[in-house]
Design an enzyme around this catalytic site. Sequence first.
Site: not given
Length: 326
Positions: A46, A128, A162
Site C-alpha cells: 500500500e 481508496k 487495507c
Amino acid sequence: MSDRVVRAAAVQIAPDLAGRSGTVERVLNAIADAAEKGAELIVFPETFVPYYPYFSFILPPMLQGPEHLRLYQEAVIVPSPETQAVADAARKRGVVVVLGVNERDNGSLFNTQLIFDADGTLALKRRKITPTYHERMIWGQGDGAGIKVVDTKVGRVGALACWEHYNPLARYALMSQHEEIHVGHFPGSLVGPIFGEQIEVTMRHHALEAGAFVVNATGWLTEDQIASISDDPKLQKGLRDGCMTCIISPDGRHVVPPLTEGEGILIADLDMKLVTKRKRMMDSVGHYARPELLHLVHDARPAQPVHRIEDPQDLTARVETEAEDV
C-alpha cells in the site's frame, strides 16, 4: 474451466524514506527480480511510492505539517516519469504490476492503486474510498468508479487497499464483476502483531467468499528506519510487526507460507481451475445469491466537484440522464 496457471509474486520490501526516486528504483529492481523467477503478476504494498505515511500514526496533528508537506513533494502524479518507468518495466518483462502510490492531484493526496497490464498500459487507477483513522488527515476519498475489475494478461483482477476489505459492499461489488485474482495492499510494520493476524483472517475470508485467488503485499521497515521516524521507544512499538504478505487459494489456504518479517518476495503458481471448483460449491454473486431479497446498488460514476453547463439544453439533458441512471 480454465487450465491456465499464473505465477504470482508478492513483494515485501522497505521503501526509501528519503523520497520517491529511491523507492521507484527499488520497485524496478524487484520487478526484474520477480520476473527472472517467472512471475507474471507482481504486487507491491500500500502507498509504497514514495512510502506509507507512518508519521501520521504516531505524531499529533500540530506536528505533522512538515512531514505532510514533504509527502506532497515526493508524491506521484499520474501520469509522470515515475509511472512511465513502471509501465516500461511491465512491458519489457511482459508482467502485470500492481503498485500502491501516494498520488498527488493538485492540492490533494490520495491512496491510489495502479494496475499496469503486461503491455505497459495503465489498466486501472483507483483511489481508496475511505482512508482509515489517522489516514484521514493525509488523503482524500476515492469514488465508486475505482471499484472495478479489469481484464489483464493474467485474468480478471480487482484490488482494494487495507481496511477497504472491511467494507463488505466494496468487496461484493468486485465479486459481482467476477474477479479471478484479488490484490490486497496493507502498509505493514504498523500497529503490532495483531495487525498481521487480522490481515490473514481478512485475506483468507475474501478468498473463500469471492472464490478467487488473493495476492496480498505488506511493507517492511528496518530498525534504522523506525528510529528515523521516532526516537521514542513507546511509539516505535507501533511501527513494528503487522506484516502478512501472503498468497491465498480460493479454498482459503495459503499457497505458500506467508512472509511476516524481513524483506523478500513470495512466489506461487495459481492454478486457475481452482476458481471454478470453488464457485461450483458457492458462487456469492451467482447461484448462491438471493437478489430478490438482497442486492447492491453501486454508483460507478466518477465523482466530480464541478459540473459545468454551457448550454441550458445541456442541463435538461443532464437531469434526464441522471433520472434514468437512478
